[in-house]
Design a protein around this motif. Structure first.
Motif, PDB file in Angstrom:
ATOM      1  N   GLU A 190      34.481  49.300  38.764  1.00 43.66           N
ATOM      2  CA  GLU A 190      35.743  48.597  38.520  1.00 43.66           C
ATOM      3  C   GLU A 190      36.264  48.009  39.824  1.00 43.66           C
ATOM      4  OE1 GLU A 190      40.231  49.664  37.227  1.00 43.66           O
ATOM      5  OE2 GLU A 190      38.628  50.701  36.193  1.00 43.66           O
TER       6      GLU A 190
ATOM      7  N   SER B  30      39.562  46.589  40.983  1.00 41.18           N
ATOM      8  CA  SER B  30      40.978  46.241  40.910  1.00 41.18           C
ATOM      9  C   SER B  30      41.685  46.784  42.146  1.00 41.18           C
ATOM     10  CB  SER B  30      41.618  46.797  39.639  1.00 41.18           C
ATOM     11  OG  SER B  30      41.590  48.200  39.653  1.00 41.18           O
TER      12      SER B  30
ATOM     13  N   ASN C  39      42.547  41.763  39.937  1.00 45.30           N
ATOM     14  CA  ASN C  39      41.279  42.187  39.341  1.00 45.30           C
ATOM     15  C   ASN C  39      40.163  41.270  39.819  1.00 45.30           C
ATOM     16  OD1 ASN C  39      42.301  44.310  37.712  1.00 45.30           O
ATOM     17  ND2 ASN C  39      43.128  42.780  36.330  1.00 45.30           N
TER      18      ASN C  39
ATOM     19  N   ALA D 225      33.757  42.264  37.705  1.00 45.63           N
ATOM     20  CA  ALA D 225      33.164  43.588  37.501  1.00 45.63           C
ATOM     21  C   ALA D 225      31.698  43.573  37.907  1.00 45.63           C
ATOM     22  CB  ALA D 225      33.291  43.998  36.040  1.00 45.63           C
TER      23      ALA D 225
END
Length: 57
Positions: A21, A23, A39, A42
């Motif tokens: 992830e 973020s 963000n 990914a």
């Protein structure tokens, strides 16, 4: 080129990302309460890394 030495190289690896992830939480110091989240793209959990090179001397 009759006395040239050619070197072939190759690489193969596997990478596993335990936390893919992407973020990030940020806050402005001069503006309390102005928190935001960014963000990113990914990442894949499992990735193959492949490389090749040819060297001539």
């Amino acid at each position: 080129m009759a006395e040239a030495v050619v070197t072939l190289r190759r690489r193969l690896a596997w990478a596993h990302h335990f936390d893919p992830e992407r973020s990030l939480s940020a806050t402005f110091q001069t503006l309390p309460g102005a928190t935001f989240v960014v963000n990113g793209a990914a990442m894949a959990r499992d990735t193959a890394l492949v490389g090749a090179a040819v060297e001539t001397r």
